[in-house]
Scaffold this motif. Structure first.
Motif, PDB file in Angstrom:
ATOM      1  N   GLY A  97     -15.855   1.097   7.604  1.00 18.33           N
ATOM      2  CA  GLY A  97     -14.787   1.786   8.309  1.00 18.33           C
ATOM      3  C   GLY A  97     -14.754   3.230   7.857  1.00 18.33           C
ATOM      4  N   ALA A  98     -13.864   4.014   8.433  1.00 20.45           N
ATOM      5  CA  ALA A  98     -13.786   5.438   8.090  1.00 20.45           C
ATOM      6  C   ALA A  98     -12.402   5.965   8.419  1.00 20.45           C
ATOM      7  CB  ALA A  98     -14.850   6.229   8.850  1.00 20.45           C
ATOM      8  N   ALA A  99     -12.090   7.118   7.839  1.00 21.72           N
ATOM      9  CA  ALA A  99     -10.831   7.791   8.149  1.00 21.72           C
ATOM     10  C   ALA A  99     -10.948   8.504   9.488  1.00 21.72           C
ATOM     11  CB  ALA A  99     -10.484   8.796   7.054  1.00 21.72           C
ATOM     12  N   VAL A 100      -9.865   8.481  10.250  1.00 22.54           N
ATOM     13  CA  VAL A 100      -9.796   9.222  11.507  1.00 22.54           C
ATOM     14  C   VAL A 100      -8.504  10.024  11.530  1.00 22.54           C
ATOM     15  CG1 VAL A 100     -11.229   7.651  12.866  1.00 22.54           C
ATOM     16  CG2 VAL A 100      -8.758   7.253  12.721  1.00 22.54           C
ATOM     17  N   THR A 101      -8.592  11.216  12.098  1.00 19.89           N
ATOM     18  CA  THR A 101      -7.396  12.012  12.326  1.00 19.89           C
ATOM     19  C   THR A 101      -6.754  11.547  13.631  1.00 19.89           C
ATOM     20  OG1 THR A 101      -6.522  14.246  12.602  1.00 19.89           O
ATOM     21  CG2 THR A 101      -8.721  13.834  13.477  1.00 19.89           C
TER      22      THR A 101
ATOM     23  N   ILE B  79       5.375  10.396  -2.947  1.00 16.81           N
ATOM     24  CA  ILE B  79       4.982  11.281  -1.847  1.00 16.81           C
ATOM     25  C   ILE B  79       3.535  11.718  -2.022  1.00 16.81           C
ATOM     26  CG2 ILE B  79       5.389  13.552  -0.809  1.00 16.81           C
ATOM     27  CD1 ILE B  79       8.368  13.166  -1.378  1.00 16.81           C
ATOM     28  N   THR B  80       3.156  12.037  -3.257  1.00 17.05           N
ATOM     29  CA  THR B  80       1.765  12.421  -3.531  1.00 17.05           C
ATOM     30  C   THR B  80       0.821  11.262  -3.243  1.00 17.05           C
ATOM     31  OG1 THR B  80       2.487  13.996  -5.215  1.00 17.05           O
ATOM     32  CG2 THR B  80       0.196  13.284  -5.313  1.00 17.05           C
ATOM     33  N   ALA B  81       1.259  10.050  -3.517  1.00 13.02           N
ATOM     34  CA  ALA B  81       0.423   8.879  -3.249  1.00 13.02           C
ATOM     35  C   ALA B  81       0.110   8.750  -1.764  1.00 13.02           C
ATOM     36  CB  ALA B  81       1.108   7.612  -3.754  1.00 13.02           C
ATOM     37  N   LEU B  82       1.074   9.100  -0.906  1.00 12.24           N
ATOM     38  CA  LEU B  82       0.881   9.005   0.544  1.00 12.24           C
ATOM     39  C   LEU B  82       0.163  10.214   1.130  1.00 12.24           C
ATOM     40  CD1 LEU B  82       4.145   7.476   2.087  1.00 12.24           C
ATOM     41  CD2 LEU B  82       1.822   6.543   2.169  1.00 12.24           C
ATOM     42  N   THR B  83      -0.104  11.210   0.309  1.00 12.99           N
ATOM     43  CA  THR B  83      -0.703  12.450   0.823  1.00 12.99           C
ATOM     44  C   THR B  83      -1.961  12.798   0.032  1.00 12.99           C
ATOM     45  OG1 THR B  83       0.881  13.719  -0.529  1.00 12.99           O
ATOM     46  CG2 THR B  83       1.467  13.317   1.768  1.00 12.99           C
TER      47      THR B  83
ATOM     48  N   ASP C  44      -3.122  11.878  -3.016  1.00  8.06           N
ATOM     49  CA  ASP C  44      -3.874  10.801  -3.665  1.00  8.06           C
ATOM     50  C   ASP C  44      -4.659   9.983  -2.654  1.00  8.06           C
ATOM     51  OD1 ASP C  44      -2.983  11.619  -6.123  1.00  8.06           O
ATOM     52  OD2 ASP C  44      -1.432  10.080  -6.314  1.00  8.06           O
ATOM     53  N   ALA C  45      -4.053   9.728  -1.493  1.00  7.34           N
ATOM     54  CA  ALA C  45      -4.779   9.004  -0.443  1.00  7.34           C
ATOM     55  C   ALA C  45      -6.005   9.789  -0.010  1.00  7.34           C
ATOM     56  CB  ALA C  45      -3.861   8.747   0.746  1.00  7.34           C
ATOM     57  N   ALA C  46      -5.840  11.106   0.150  1.00 11.12           N
ATOM     58  CA  ALA C  46      -6.972  11.948   0.542  1.00 11.12           C
ATOM     59  C   ALA C  46      -8.063  11.922  -0.525  1.00 11.12           C
ATOM     60  CB  ALA C  46      -6.497  13.374   0.795  1.00 11.12           C
ATOM     61  N   ASP C  47      -7.675  11.989  -1.786  1.00  9.29           N
ATOM     62  CA  ASP C  47      -8.661  11.955  -2.869  1.00  9.29           C
ATOM     63  C   ASP C  47      -9.427  10.641  -2.878  1.00  9.29           C
ATOM     64  OD1 ASP C  47      -7.878  14.469  -3.677  1.00  9.29           O
ATOM     65  OD2 ASP C  47      -6.641  13.760  -5.352  1.00  9.29           O
ATOM     66  N   ILE C  48      -8.725   9.534  -2.686  1.00  9.16           N
ATOM     67  CA  ILE C  48      -9.365   8.217  -2.718  1.00  9.16           C
ATOM     68  C   ILE C  48     -10.470   8.122  -1.682  1.00  9.16           C
ATOM     69  CG2 ILE C  48      -8.966   5.759  -2.217  1.00  9.16           C
ATOM     70  CD1 ILE C  48      -6.198   6.111  -3.575  1.00  9.16           C
ATOM     71  N   PHE C  49     -10.263   8.736  -0.524  1.00  6.90           N
ATOM     72  CA  PHE C  49     -11.242   8.634   0.556  1.00  6.90           C
ATOM     73  C   PHE C  49     -12.107   9.884   0.700  1.00  6.90           C
ATOM     74  CE2 PHE C  49      -8.308   5.243   1.565  1.00  6.90           C
ATOM     75  CZ  PHE C  49      -9.196   4.218   1.851  1.00  6.90           C
ATOM     76  N   GLY C  50     -12.186  10.686  -0.357  1.00  8.22           N
ATOM     77  CA  GLY C  50     -13.101  11.812  -0.380  1.00  8.22           C
ATOM     78  C   GLY C  50     -12.703  12.982   0.485  1.00  8.22           C
ATOM     79  N   LEU C  51     -11.403  13.121   0.778  1.00  8.28           N
ATOM     80  CA  LEU C  51     -10.932  14.161   1.694  1.00  8.28           C
ATOM     81  C   LEU C  51     -10.053  15.206   1.018  1.00  8.28           C
ATOM     82  CD1 LEU C  51      -9.924  11.727   4.583  1.00  8.28           C
ATOM     83  CD2 LEU C  51     -12.032  13.078   4.423  1.00  8.28           C
ATOM     84  N   GLY C  52      -9.924  15.120  -0.296  1.00 14.26           N
ATOM     85  CA  GLY C  52      -8.970  15.962  -1.002  1.00 14.26           C
ATOM     86  C   GLY C  52      -9.243  17.448  -0.929  1.00 14.26           C
ATOM     87  N   ALA C  53     -10.479  17.818  -0.655  1.00 15.30           N
ATOM     88  CA  ALA C  53     -10.807  19.246  -0.584  1.00 15.30           C
ATOM     89  C   ALA C  53     -10.276  19.899   0.681  1.00 15.30           C
ATOM     90  CB  ALA C  53     -12.324  19.437  -0.662  1.00 15.30           C
ATOM     91  N   THR C  54      -9.960  19.094   1.692  1.00 14.58           N
ATOM     92  CA  THR C  54      -9.575  19.673   2.986  1.00 14.58           C
ATOM     93  C   THR C  54      -8.198  19.252   3.474  1.00 14.58           C
ATOM     94  OG1 THR C  54     -10.663  17.837   4.150  1.00 14.58           O
ATOM     95  CG2 THR C  54     -11.970  19.827   3.759  1.00 14.58           C
TER      96      THR C  54
END
Length: 416
Positions: A154-158, A341-345, A347-357
């Motif tokens: 699976g993958a993340a989608v906007t 709040i950080t967990a829903l924003t 931290d979630a992005a970091d877990i799925f490799g999206l934290g840089a953007t």
């Protein structure tokens, strides 16, 4: 219905056409080391956050007076089947799981199966979810009756309404473990570890015999995850979590625990191995024998131990927008509010490799933002404004259309 169809489309053709947006005087939950900033401005330019500070000005465009309201990054809707499952009981609209018709114990593994290729950006669940402040989700494959416990990728989608919505770097392999998967693994969870060992052996040795567990494409896909790829292990029992950490390390996988009902029992092991956990903070009952140790302060205990977490609702994609409630429940049972709040924003992005953007309110990040009517984790609060990549979201959905239609009929019937 024109407003409904409009809500399914991206408001502007591209970020290059987007005007500046200045959000003035907000309480900004940055999800960064800067914490929460009061009476602060955020300037959006070309789809990204240009600057965060006080006394900012925009060259034209739109200015919104936040009047102290909370501004957060766009939130993570959790692990869902949004866009790949429309009506659960209607097979033609359900593309989440791979079932090839053979008994589970006879089926070959198909790690090359990627559920994100079936994503439908026009799903009515997309606007229903995003108007509640959820700007992205991770599509997760399910386990079919005639399937096996390796579900696929699976993958993340906007959730901005475009079809090419997959976010680069987020693709993950999903493996479901535990007693609930015994029917998919010859009747024993011990066979699950045995088959994982076999899959690793075949991949490393390029095994091509008649009894191979995977096709060549499957071995290629599995090899990518044995080279540091992200693997989401859906597992609850503490002993199974420890075994998962060990086998992931042995075979070069980057593990993430989903479920983790008993994760609090092994919080120190998770923290030491830097393994994040995705949990439903409302889970406090032993729905299975793997969840005997469920408790409402699971998130708080994991956070205290230094484990990175985020939240989801399992098997409830049609109500994914309610994931804020699970985070609020974690706060009610000891987790700090800013951490939730950080967990829903972030931290979630970091877990799925999206934290840089994405996931933070900081210069250079994608302008996925939500302006709330009140406390972001209070179920009575609403998203007043949502932006995805700097574009304002049409705050309409099919639910709003139906509400207005039938309220109008009710009004007409009472006046006649």
């Amino acid at each position: 219905m024109k407003a409904l169809f409009a809500s399914l489309l991206v408001v502007c053709a591209g970020s290059a056409l987007a005007q500046d947006v200045l959000i003035r005087g907000a309480t900004v939950h940055t999800a960064t080391s800067k914490g929460t900033l009061t009476n602060t401005d955020v300037l959006i330019r070309d789809g990204r956050i240009h600057s965060v500070g006080t006394g900012l000005s925009a060259s034209g465009g739109t200015t919104i007076d936040a009047r102290g309201r909370a501004l957060t990054p766009g939130m993570f809707a959790g692990l869902t089947t949004i866009g790949v499952e429309e009506v659960t009981q209607e097979e033609s609209t359900n593309d989440a799981a791979l079932g090839l018709g053979a008994p589970a114990y006879e089926m070959q593994w198909r790690p090359e199966f990627d559920v994100s290729t079936a994503y439908n950006a026009r799903s009515v669940l997309v606007p229903v979810t995003r108007v509640e402040g959820m700007t992205w989700t991770v599509l997760t494959p399910g386990t079919a009756e005639s399937g096996n416990f390796l579900a696929g990728q699976g993958a993340a989608v906007t959730l901005d309404g475009r079809q090419d919505a997959v976010l680069d770097g987020s693709r993950s392999l999903f493996i479901n473990l535990g007693g609930q998967m015994n029917s998919h693994s010859g009747g024993s969870r011990a066979a699950q570890w045995m088959l994982l060992e076999q899959a690793a052996y075949e991949t490393r040795n390029r095994f091509t015999g008649d009894k191979a567990l995977m096709h060549p494409l499957g071995r290629e896909a599995f090899a990518r995850y044995m080279a540091g790829g992200r693997v989401i292990f859906n597992v609850d029992r503490a002993g199974d979590i420890v075994k998962t950490i060990a086998i992931a390390k042995q075979y070069g996988m980057k593990p993430v625990i989903a479920g983790g009902a008993e994760a609090w029992m092994v919080a120190d092991e998770l923290a030491e191995a830097k393994v994040p956990v995705i949990i439903d903070a409302l889970a406090n009952l032993p729905n299975t024998f793997d969840q005997i140790g469920s408790r409402l302060d699971n998130a708080a205990l994991l956070h205290k131990a230094g484990v990175k977490i985020t939240f989801t609702q399992f098997s409830d994609s049609h109500n994914a927008r309610k994931v804020r409630q699970t985070a609020g429940n974690a706060v009610a049972h000891g987790m700090p509010k800013e951490a939730a709040i950080t967990a829903l924003t972030a931290d979630a992005a970091d877990i799925f490799g999206l934290g840089a953007t994405r996931g933070r309110i900081a210069a250079g990040q994608s302008a996925d933002l939500v302006l709330w009517s009140g406390d972001p984790l209070d179920v009575t609060s609403l998203a007043d404004n949502v932006w995805i990549a700097g574009r304002p979201v049409e705050m309409r959905s099919r639910q709003f259309e139906l509400r207005d239609r039938y309220l109008q009929r009710l009004k007409q019937s009472t006046t006649n």
